[in-house]
Design a protein around this motif. Structure first.
Motif, PDB file in Angstrom:
ATOM      1  N   ALA A 114       0.828  -1.210   0.000  1.00  0.00           N
ATOM      2  CA  ALA A 114       0.000   0.000   0.000  1.00  0.00           C
ATOM      3  C   ALA A 114       0.862   1.259   0.000  1.00  0.00           C
ATOM      4  O   ALA A 114       0.593   2.206  -0.754  1.00  0.00           O
ATOM      5  N   VAL A 115       1.906   1.258   0.829  1.00  0.00           N
ATOM      6  CA  VAL A 115       2.777   2.444   0.901  1.00  0.00           C
ATOM      7  C   VAL A 115       3.519   2.625  -0.433  1.00  0.00           C
ATOM      8  O   VAL A 115       3.619   3.736  -0.962  1.00  0.00           O
ATOM      9  N   GLY A 116       4.006   1.511  -0.972  1.00  0.00           N
ATOM     10  CA  GLY A 116       4.687   1.563  -2.268  1.00  0.00           C
ATOM     11  C   GLY A 116       3.764   2.098  -3.345  1.00  0.00           C
ATOM     12  O   GLY A 116       4.143   2.963  -4.143  1.00  0.00           O
ATOM     13  N   SER A 117       2.529   1.604  -3.355  1.00  0.00           N
ATOM     14  CA  SER A 117       1.549   2.067  -4.341  1.00  0.00           C
ATOM     15  C   SER A 117       1.276   3.554  -4.163  1.00  0.00           C
ATOM     16  O   SER A 117       1.150   4.297  -5.141  1.00  0.00           O
ATOM     17  N   PHE A 118       1.201   3.990  -2.911  1.00  0.00           N
ATOM     18  CA  PHE A 118       0.924   5.404  -2.621  1.00  0.00           C
ATOM     19  C   PHE A 118       2.069   6.283  -3.127  1.00  0.00           C
ATOM     20  O   PHE A 118       1.846   7.268  -3.836  1.00  0.00           O
ATOM     21  N   ALA A 120       4.409   5.519  -5.309  1.00  0.00           N
ATOM     22  CA  ALA A 120       4.519   5.409  -6.776  1.00  0.00           C
ATOM     23  C   ALA A 120       3.422   6.209  -7.462  1.00  0.00           C
ATOM     24  O   ALA A 120       3.671   6.901  -8.454  1.00  0.00           O
ATOM     25  N   GLY A 121       2.224   6.096  -6.910  1.00  0.00           N
ATOM     26  CA  GLY A 121       1.103   6.851  -7.488  1.00  0.00           C
ATOM     27  C   GLY A 121       1.408   8.327  -7.504  1.00  0.00           C
ATOM     28  O   GLY A 121       1.218   9.011  -8.519  1.00  0.00           O
ATOM     29  N   ASN A 122       1.933   8.839  -6.398  1.00  0.00           N
ATOM     30  CA  ASN A 122       2.228  10.274  -6.319  1.00  0.00           C
ATOM     31  C   ASN A 122       3.368  10.671  -7.247  1.00  0.00           C
ATOM     32  O   ASN A 122       3.312  11.729  -7.881  1.00  0.00           O
ATOM     33  N   ILE A 123       4.388   9.838  -7.330  1.00  0.00           N
ATOM     34  CA  ILE A 123       5.505  10.149  -8.244  1.00  0.00           C
ATOM     35  C   ILE A 123       5.001  10.180  -9.687  1.00  0.00           C
ATOM     36  O   ILE A 123       5.338  11.076 -10.461  1.00  0.00           O
ATOM     37  N   SER A 124       4.156   9.217 -10.032  1.00  0.00           N
ATOM     38  CA  SER A 124       3.682   9.166 -11.426  1.00  0.00           C
ATOM     39  C   SER A 124       2.755  10.343 -11.729  1.00  0.00           C
ATOM     40  O   SER A 124       2.738  10.849 -12.847  1.00  0.00           O
ATOM     41  N   ILE A 125       1.985  10.782 -10.728  1.00  0.00           N
ATOM     42  CA  ILE A 125       1.115  11.943 -10.962  1.00  0.00           C
ATOM     43  C   ILE A 125       1.985  13.186 -11.187  1.00  0.00           C
ATOM     44  O   ILE A 125       1.683  14.026 -12.038  1.00  0.00           O
ATOM     45  N   LEU A 126       3.064  13.257 -10.426  1.00  0.00           N
ATOM     46  CA  LEU A 126       4.011  14.366 -10.616  1.00  0.00           C
ATOM     47  C   LEU A 126       4.563  14.334 -12.046  1.00  0.00           C
ATOM     48  O   LEU A 126       4.647  15.366 -12.726  1.00  0.00           O
ATOM     49  N   MET A 365      -5.802  12.548  -4.187  1.00  0.00           N
ATOM     50  CA  MET A 365      -6.746  12.234  -3.107  1.00  0.00           C
ATOM     51  C   MET A 365      -7.138  10.769  -3.122  1.00  0.00           C
ATOM     52  O   MET A 365      -7.266  10.137  -2.078  1.00  0.00           O
ATOM     53  N   GLY A 366      -7.329  10.251  -4.334  1.00  0.00           N
ATOM     54  CA  GLY A 366      -7.697   8.841  -4.473  1.00  0.00           C
ATOM     55  C   GLY A 366      -6.637   7.932  -3.863  1.00  0.00           C
ATOM     56  O   GLY A 366      -6.957   6.985  -3.150  1.00  0.00           O
ATOM     57  N   ASN A 367      -5.379   8.265  -4.124  1.00  0.00           N
ATOM     58  CA  ASN A 367      -4.275   7.480  -3.558  1.00  0.00           C
ATOM     59  C   ASN A 367      -4.304   7.503  -2.048  1.00  0.00           C
ATOM     60  O   ASN A 367      -4.107   6.480  -1.386  1.00  0.00           O
ATOM     61  N   PHE A 368      -4.538   8.691  -1.506  1.00  0.00           N
ATOM     62  CA  PHE A 368      -4.584   8.864  -0.052  1.00  0.00           C
ATOM     63  C   PHE A 368      -5.748   8.059   0.531  1.00  0.00           C
ATOM     64  O   PHE A 368      -5.592   7.340   1.520  1.00  0.00           O
ATOM     65  N   MET A 369      -6.903   8.178  -0.133  1.00  0.00           N
ATOM     66  CA  MET A 369      -8.098   7.448   0.339  1.00  0.00           C
ATOM     67  C   MET A 369      -7.848   5.943   0.320  1.00  0.00           C
ATOM     68  O   MET A 369      -8.259   5.225   1.229  1.00  0.00           O
TER      69      MET A 369
END
Lengths: 512, 158
Positions: A114-118, A120-126, A365-369
């Motif tokens: 979950a942390v890795g996905s979070f 990674a999700g944020n890096i990819s959004i950046l 927000m979706g990633n955080f949720m």
């Protein structure tokens, strides 16, 4: 500076109660579809495409982004706890995730995932924030030949990367292109392949085809297989915290997976799936303990799980900047945009900033949720697998039927969906993958219109279609992409041939 | 193997039919491509690829593994049942309106998939049909085919 202002504006859009609600619903639905084997993000998007008609375009995009990310999270849960990959991008996680669960480290694997996905999700959004507007500005200079090149190269690379045989993928792509020609020709107004039906004059919608090939075909496929009991490993809240050593071993794989995933996401094809395999192999090669891989190495969970989430952000770049979906799931996102009469492309970021930046903010927000939702509620989500199939299937079929009917109130669409459901099942049975068909169906009209425009402009000359710098670069890249693996394979097999002990010559056949 | 051959022949048939359809369209020239230009390119490639695929399938050596007969019978029932329900639904919708046709389709699927005893299936399908109408027609405003039952539900809401 401009980027941060736009992002702040995006958050003001995404934080509207309606959008926030659908981000949450999307995340939950995505997690559920990720958990249920077979349906996956593509099936869920196909089934729920018609629902987006009742949302505005931004909300629909936020909803779909939630589904896509949620499915990636959900898929990993069942991979770790049950050794059942909810969707293809979680297959690799089974290898070490389940082994960790057997050793009593399921909680740690889930948290790292979950942390890795979070992260990674944020890096990819950046990456998406930076790359999409840049690519969009460059794409403003593109003419019809460049769009033909992008479309064709995308399909060529897709054929190479898609699992299964090259011939089967090519047939699927050609069928998709063929289906896209049904209806009225926009340049001449002529009717094509309509069988004298007024309803077919508008062409075959993406919705019945996608719902048939994924929703109905999946139900038919799963219903015919014998069902077994799923034994779920229970996870207690206090077991969720990884040890210091596990954290330490996961940091680098998470960041490597994030960057690899984003880059692979930019390539046409099933990028989330490919990214997990590439990440796993990379981590195994770089690890100080390669012997632990397959026996419960935390790096084998952290890297691939980060990579598949990051690939989602990468896959959004070509769609948002060029209006071209490189993955089947992005074709669904494009379908949802088209339902709202929005054609993404180079101008969209400037013309619809609410939509672009709203989606970006909603992804954060979706990633955080998802992190907040998935870890504490993991046992509840996994419990979904206990729903009996005899009740689940009629509901999925009903959602497909009513969903398709609700868009155009068309009985032809319903028959088309049923027909494509049976065709999809038959194709799956013999190893064909229907995803390239959907992608080709969506890209087809763009390729055709651009090709004909380009030929009209060039006066029938083919050279300008190939020799313009961007086109030449793209075709060369596609050529290398297709030829390089073949050459590499030949070269490797040539090197691995053992020498004949008597003659000293290399043998043509591998000795037993 | 029989499935492989049937699908290969089916795909080749589709390719041939598509090519025949292309012949009715104006091809145009390279200077001015007509509506049949792009479909003809696809048709040529499709016929070639499906022909190669069919040849490969028919010349491949046959494998003789088949699933146990008992499971095949159960599987066929579920497959045929669901497929018939999906094809029958539009026809039912035209004549029986939404709630009745949805009820009948869901009930048939539950019975085919051996969910529970038929009275339970009856209740579940009735609830599903009404709930579906409430969500789609009343909440989302989808125009679903309506008869006296649907009107009654609308009246209940006021």
């Amino acid at each position: 500076m401009e980027v941060w202002q736009s992002l702040a504006h995006g958050f003001s859009v995404a934080l509207l109660p309606g959008n926030l609600f659908f981000a949450l619903v999307g995340a939950v639905v995505g997690t559920i579809t990720g958990i249920l084997p077979g349906i996956g993000p593509l099936g869920a998007m196909a089934i729920l495409l018609s629902f987006t008609l009742y949302m505005d375009a931004t909300t629909a995009m936020i909803f779909f982004a939630g589904i896509y990310y949620g499915a990636m999270y959900g898929g990993s849960t069942t991979s770790i706890l049950l050794r059942i990959p909810g969707e293809a991008a979680s297959v690799v996680t089974c290898l070490d995730g389940y082994e960790m669960a057997k050793k009593g480290r399921a909680g740690a694997a889930l948290t790292i995932s979950a942390v890795g996905s979070f992260v990674a999700g944020n890096i990819s959004i950046l990456g998406l924030m930076v790359a999409a507007p840049l690519l969009g500005k460059i794409a403003l200079k593109f003419g019809p030949p460049e769009f033909v090149a992008i479309g064709l190269c995308g399909l060529i690379i897709l054929v190479r990367l898609e699992e299964g045989s090259v011939l089967q993928s090519t047939i699927m792509i050609l069928l998709g292109l063929g289906i896209s020609t049904v209806g009225t020709d926009y340049l001449s107004g002529s009717l094509r392949f309509t069988l004298h039906s007024e309803q077919l004059a508008q062409g075959l919608d993406l919705l019945p085809v996608a719902m048939g090939l994924f929703g109905i075909a999946e139900v038919l496929d799963t219903a015919t297989r014998a069902q077994g009991e799923n034994r779920v490993i229970k996870v207690k809240l206090r077991e969720l915290l990884p040890s210091g050593r596990e954290w330490q071993r996961s940091v680098s794989p998470i960041f490597r997976g994030s960057f690899l995933g984003f880059l692979i996401g930019l390539i046409p094809g099933p990028s989330p799936v490919i990214s997990t395999f590439v990440s796993y192999v990379t981590e195994k090669k770089l690890s100080k303990h390669p012997e632990e891989f397959g026996k419960g190495a935390i790096e084998g969970v952290a890297g691939p799980e980060s990579a598949n989430n990051s690939a989602v952000g990468g896959a959004y770049v070509p769609l948002m900047a060029l209006g071209i979906p490189f993955t089947p799931a992005m074709a669904m996102v494009l379908g949802a945009l088209m339902l709202h009469n929005i054609t993404p492309g180079p101008n969209m970021i400037q013309q619809k900033p609410d939509l672009f930046w709203g989606v970006i903010a909603a992804m954060y927000m979706g990633n955080f949720m998802l992190v907040l939702l998935n870890l504490p509620m993991v046992n509840l989500f996994v419990g979904i697998l206990r729903i009996p199939k005899p009740i689940l299937f009629p509901i999925i079929v009903l959602l497909c039927l009513v969903g398709v009917y609700s868009v155009n109130a068309s009985y032809v669409d319903l028959f088309a969906m049923a027909l494509f459901g049976v065709i999809g099942y038959a194709l799956r049975e013999v190893g064909f993958k229907p995803a390239p068909l959907i992608l080709a169906m969506v890209i087809g009209p763009m390729i055709e219109n651009s090709l004909r425009q380009a030929l009209l402009i060039s006066g029938g000359e083919l050279a300008p279609l190939v020799l313009r710098p961007i086109c030449l670069t793209l075709y060369s890249l596609a050529f290398c992409g297709v030829v390089a693996p073949w050459v590499l394979k030949k070269w490797r097999s040539g090197r691995s041939r053992p020498a004949n002990p008597l003659t000293g010559n290399k043998q043509n056949k591998v000795m037993r | 193997m029989r499935k492989d051959k049937s699908v290969a022949l089916g795909l080749f048939g589709i390719a041939v039919l598509y090519s025949i359809g292309c012949m009715e369209l104006k091809l145009g020239t390279l200077r001015k491509p007509g509506p049949g230009f792009f479909p003809s390119l696809i048709a040529a490639a499709l016929v070639l690829c499906t022909a190669v695929h069919t040849y490969k399938v028919f010349t491949r050596k046959t494998e003789t593994s088949s699933p146990p007969e008992g499971t095949q019978a159960v599987n066929l029932r579920a497959w045929v049942g669901i497929a018939i329900c999906v094809f029958a639904y539009p026809a039912l919708l035209m004549s029986l309106d939404f709630v009745l046709s949805t009820f009948a389709t869901v009930f048939a699927m539950l019975v085919i998939l051996r969910f529970k005893a038929w009275p339970v299936c009856l209740l579940v399908s009735l609830f599903t049909a009404i709930a579906c109408f409430v969500v789609f027609a009343m909440l989302l405003g989808v125009a679903l085919p309506s008869g006296f039952i649907e009107m009654f539900l609308y009246r209940l809401r006021g």
